[in-house]
Structure formats: C-alpha cells, structure tokens
Design a protein around this motif. Sequence first.
Motif, mmCIF file in Angstrom:
data_model
loop_
_atom_site.group_PDB
_atom_site.id
_atom_site.type_symbol
_atom_site.label_atom_id
_atom_site.label_comp_id
_atom_site.label_asym_id
_atom_site.label_seq_id
_atom_site.Cartn_x
_atom_site.Cartn_y
_atom_site.Cartn_z
ATOM 1 N N ALA A 196 0.913 -1.246 -0.070
ATOM 2 C CA ALA A 196 0.016 0.146 0.017
ATOM 3 C C ALA A 196 1.136 1.502 0.265
ATOM 4 C CB ALA A 196 -1.197 -0.009 1.260
ATOM 5 N N ALA A 197 2.349 0.873 0.464
ATOM 6 C CA ALA A 197 2.525 2.744 0.707
ATOM 7 C C ALA A 197 3.543 2.560 -0.275
ATOM 8 C CB ALA A 197 3.880 2.642 2.013
ATOM 9 N N LEU A 198 3.847 1.703 -0.843
ATOM 10 C CA LEU A 198 4.103 1.513 -2.691
ATOM 11 C C LEU A 198 3.835 2.225 -3.425
ATOM 12 C CD1 LEU A 198 7.154 1.035 -4.092
ATOM 13 C CD2 LEU A 198 6.402 -1.564 -4.641
ATOM 14 N N ARG A 199 2.565 1.474 -3.657
ATOM 15 C CA ARG A 199 1.560 2.151 -4.387
ATOM 16 C C ARG A 199 1.415 3.856 -4.317
ATOM 17 N NH1 ARG A 199 -1.374 -1.966 -6.554
ATOM 18 N NH2 ARG A 199 -0.541 -4.385 -6.433
ATOM 19 N N ALA A 200 1.232 3.875 -3.100
ATOM 20 C CA ALA A 200 0.646 6.094 -2.517
ATOM 21 C C ALA A 200 2.111 6.606 -2.813
ATOM 22 C CB ALA A 200 0.721 5.614 -1.390
ATOM 23 N N PHE A 201 3.388 5.528 -2.250
ATOM 24 C CA PHE A 201 4.507 6.932 -3.761
ATOM 25 C C PHE A 201 4.797 6.954 -4.820
ATOM 26 C CE2 PHE A 201 8.992 6.121 -5.111
ATOM 27 C CZ PHE A 201 9.061 7.320 -4.648
ATOM 28 N N GLN A 202 4.014 6.059 -5.184
ATOM 29 C CA GLN A 202 4.089 5.605 -6.773
ATOM 30 C C GLN A 202 3.053 6.322 -7.600
ATOM 31 O OE1 GLN A 202 3.537 1.531 -7.142
ATOM 32 N NE2 GLN A 202 5.354 1.749 -8.126
ATOM 33 N N VAL A 250 4.388 10.495 -6.804
ATOM 34 C CA VAL A 250 5.845 10.877 -7.780
ATOM 35 C C VAL A 250 5.238 10.381 -9.161
ATOM 36 C CG1 VAL A 250 7.087 10.147 -6.156
ATOM 37 C CG2 VAL A 250 6.539 8.483 -8.246
ATOM 38 N N GLY A 251 3.296 10.077 -9.564
ATOM 39 C CA GLY A 251 3.315 10.509 -11.190
ATOM 40 C C GLY A 251 3.244 9.008 -11.728
ATOM 41 N N LEU A 252 3.818 7.951 -10.591
ATOM 42 C CA LEU A 252 3.766 6.534 -11.977
ATOM 43 C C LEU A 252 2.633 5.621 -11.796
ATOM 44 C CD1 LEU A 252 7.130 5.543 -10.586
ATOM 45 C CD2 LEU A 252 7.178 6.604 -12.899
ATOM 46 N N THR A 253 2.348 5.074 -12.974
ATOM 47 C CA THR A 253 1.079 4.404 -12.241
ATOM 48 C C THR A 253 1.409 3.049 -11.243
ATOM 49 O OG1 THR A 253 1.473 3.541 -14.306
ATOM 50 C CG2 THR A 253 0.172 2.231 -13.930
ATOM 51 N N PRO A 254 0.968 3.573 -10.363
ATOM 52 C CA PRO A 254 0.655 2.607 -9.000
ATOM 53 C C PRO A 254 0.132 1.570 -9.049
ATOM 54 C CG PRO A 254 -1.735 4.037 -8.732
ATOM 55 C CD PRO A 254 -1.133 4.295 -10.175
ATOM 56 N N ASP A 255 1.467 0.556 -9.720
ATOM 57 C CA ASP A 255 1.089 -1.223 -10.470
ATOM 58 C C ASP A 255 2.104 -1.656 -8.520
ATOM 59 O OD1 ASP A 255 3.822 -0.733 -9.947
ATOM 60 O OD2 ASP A 255 3.145 -1.374 -12.186
ATOM 61 N N GLY A 256 2.524 -1.172 -7.565
ATOM 62 C CA GLY A 256 2.821 -2.031 -6.474
ATOM 63 C C GLY A 256 4.403 -2.878 -7.213
ATOM 64 N N THR A 257 4.742 -2.004 -8.386
ATOM 65 C CA THR A 257 5.786 -3.246 -8.835
ATOM 66 C C THR A 257 7.529 -2.110 -9.075
ATOM 67 O OG1 THR A 257 4.430 -4.458 -10.308
ATOM 68 C CG2 THR A 257 6.865 -4.400 -10.882
ATOM 69 N N ALA A 258 8.320 -2.196 -7.252
ATOM 70 C CA ALA A 258 9.198 -1.805 -7.454
ATOM 71 C C ALA A 258 9.976 -1.954 -8.532
ATOM 72 C CB ALA A 258 10.055 -1.765 -6.253
ATOM 73 N N GLY A 259 9.843 -1.746 -9.998
ATOM 74 C CA GLY A 259 11.021 -1.422 -11.324
ATOM 75 C C GLY A 259 11.714 -0.743 -11.443
ATOM 76 N N PRO A 260 12.773 -0.912 -12.376
ATOM 77 C CA PRO A 260 13.288 -0.011 -12.384
ATOM 78 C C PRO A 260 13.237 1.435 -12.834
ATOM 79 C CG PRO A 260 13.184 -1.201 -14.598
ATOM 80 C CD PRO A 260 12.383 -1.456 -13.468
ATOM 81 N N GLU A 261 11.598 2.124 -13.258
ATOM 82 C CA GLU A 261 10.948 3.106 -13.008
ATOM 83 C C GLU A 261 11.047 4.015 -11.397
ATOM 84 O OE1 GLU A 261 9.713 5.691 -14.992
ATOM 85 O OE2 GLU A 261 8.406 4.340 -16.868
ATOM 86 N N THR A 262 10.715 2.931 -10.768
ATOM 87 C CA THR A 262 9.929 3.624 -9.173
ATOM 88 C C THR A 262 11.674 3.218 -8.700
ATOM 89 O OG1 THR A 262 8.495 1.854 -9.166
ATOM 90 C CG2 THR A 262 9.513 2.916 -7.122
ATOM 91 N N MET A 263 12.426 3.036 -9.350
ATOM 92 C CA MET A 263 13.891 3.526 -8.508
ATOM 93 C C MET A 263 14.432 4.182 -9.184
ATOM 94 S SD MET A 263 14.515 0.553 -6.961
ATOM 95 C CE MET A 263 13.323 -0.167 -6.316
#
Length: 408
Positions: free
Chosen positions: A129-135, A138-151
């Motif tokens: 949930a925290a990861l999705r909220a972060f995404q 910052v304007g990313l798709t809140p898909d809960g996947t911490a991939g290269p974009e999120t990094m």
Amino acid sequence: MTPPQTVVLRRGDAGPAVAAVCERLVLSGDLPGGVGTTDTDGHPVFDERVEQAVKSFQQRRGLIVDGIVGRSTYAVLDGARWALGDRVLRYVPEHFVEGDDVVALQGRLAELGFTPGKVDGLHGPATDAALRAFQAAVGLTPDGTAGPETMRAFAGLRRSVSGGSANALREREHLRRSGYSLSGRTIVLDAGHGGSDGGAEGRNGLVEARLALDLARRIEGRLSAHGVSVVFTRTEATEGGSDEERAAFANSCDADLVLSLHTDHSESGSAHGVATYFYGHPDNAKHSDWSVIGESFADLLLREVVARTGLTDCRSHARTWPLLRRTRMPAVRLDLGYLSHAGDAEALSHGHTLDHVAEAVVVALQRVYLGEADTARTGVLRLDDLRRHLEAMRAAQVESVSSDRTVG
Ligand SMILES: [Zn+2]
C-alpha cells in the motif's frame, strides 16, 4: 539458488545447494573465502567450518542458532544478497518476498513519509500500500511493482529531497544524537496573540492571550527545573508579531522545539475540547512533508493533557500553518479548550488545571526524547517516576554501549 521447499541442509551434506549456501555465506562475510572440504565431484561439503558460518549468520540475524539451513534461514540467507534495485519487488500474497532490498525499500518509503508498517524485510500488504501511494505521489502507475521506473523516482528524490522528508531525517538524527535528556535543550514557548491582540475572549472573564502567557510561565518554571532553557516569543509588554515573525525568531534561537499555546472559541458555545497540531500536509498520501517528531510530541501532549484534565480529546492534526511550516525545528500548537464553552472555561479558570497542563507538557516532552523505548502508560507517569526511569535507562546505557537494548 532455487528455494528448496523441503530441503534442509546440515553438516555432512554436499552438492550444488551447499555450494550456493557457501557462496552466500562468503558474501555475507560469515564464511572466509578459499577452499574448504570438497566431495569427489568437487562440490563443497557442509563441514564444521560451514556450520560455524551458518551459526554466526543466524546469530546476527536473530534466527534460531542451530547451524542448520532450514526454510527460514534459507530465506534470510537468500534475501541477504539483494540490494535495492537488484530485482523487481512486488507484493505476492501468501508468499511475501523477503530480503535486504525489502528492508531498504521500506526504509525509503518510511523516510519519505509513507507508512510501510514495520521495517521487517517482508513485503506484505502494508508495504504494498505504501509503495502504491508513493508511486501515485510521484506520478507513476500505482501498480505496486518496484521496478526500474520506481527506482529512478527514488534516486531522483534522493538528489532533490525537500521539505518534510529531509526534515524528518534531520529531526530523527538530531534526536538520536541529542540523547534522552531534557537538560541543555532550548524550548521556545509561544504564547499566542499578545499586545493589542487579546485573542479569544470567553466566559469567566478569560482572555486567550493572558491565559496563554499564564500557562507559558507555569511551563517555564517546570522546564527550568529540568535544565531546559526557555525562550518566550513575547511577554506582557511585547507583541509576538505574526506567526511568520515568531517562526523566524524561533529559528534565530536555534531551539530544539517550539510549543505554541492557544485556546479556541466558537459562536455556538457547544464546541469544547483540546486539540494539538503539528507540521504536515493533511493529505499525507500526496505529500512527503511531515514532521515526525512534531507528530509524536503532538500525540503525546494531547494524551497527557486529556488524561490529566479530563478535557475532551479533539485529536492531533497535521497542518501547514506558517508557525508549523516555517520553523526549522519541530513545532506543535496546543489549542487548550474553548473559552466559549461553560465547562472548558470553568476548568481553565482554575490555576491547578493549568498546572496539570504544564506538567503534561514536561512529561510529553520527556517522552518524546525517550523515544520508542518508553512504554509507560499515559497520565500515570509522574515526573519523579520519569526521572527514575531515565536514570535506570542511562545506567543501562553505560553498561552496554549497544544502543539496541530495549527498556521495559
Ligand atoms: Zn489563538
């Protein structure tokens, strides 16, 4: 290293799985490199040396120290090799991904004001949930996947980290370094209004500005007794100025904390109770600005005041008011009751109520500096108990340099 669902490795075993375990143990620094015992195929053997390394790893990681690589030791051992960004992280129900990279992810999310739950290295629903909220923030798709974009988003924030998150880090670091004592700190007491501005006027002839200053004096007396330097933003004779000016003044004092004192007023006369405010955006999901210490003090103060005075709990709230936002140190505003309410005004017209509030301030402050080790119940902790508690804590610290000792 494929997870062995049933395999348990112990002394005497050999083969590729043992080789993989040895590799991890060398990486984790528990097994000295170099050639150990090998079997006829040249695979490392789970010998005494490996067993010792497993035990040392288990000890460090808080696992059961049995020298056997079962499922849990295996999972932690496997997770230990991951640095954040090495692999794509996502929430898998029923089988939480585990590893040092998850610890790093949780740490980053927490730093930025998102709440991943306990930083335990397990990628569970709260972390998801925290990861999705972060995404989303910052304007990313809140898909809960911490991939290269999120990094990349994390990396970008690391460079341009602003406001609350840097603030939160600095606050925590300051708190950690400054230790458990109130003594030697500088607290700014900001009695609201003043001069030609009397603030709210209420029943029993109460005037907010006067009441706030009276309370500030009572707090000052107690804090001084604890070795705290108290600075007032105003006295009877001086005007405190605008909230911006008060904030600038607190910054110029390099204070540890600011406490602003106000009371409320409402037309209806029925509103009553006490509330506290700290710096933070009310919609935290979209903002990382947040004063962690401010929130902690606001919560503790509210609880202590309510427990001691019986005033109604109107909760603590995140606000971006100038005094809270422009101060470089944690700042909290206390709105102590409604002067327009018969019950609140009655309580506040008694000096002993203000004394209870002053005591609540000192105890809450002390508890902020005790941090998470403090488990005493609200409202029952007297100042004397607190001093004893602190002395015991300091003695324990002297005994053991290690800071991860918990105090009951
Ligand atoms: Zn006011």
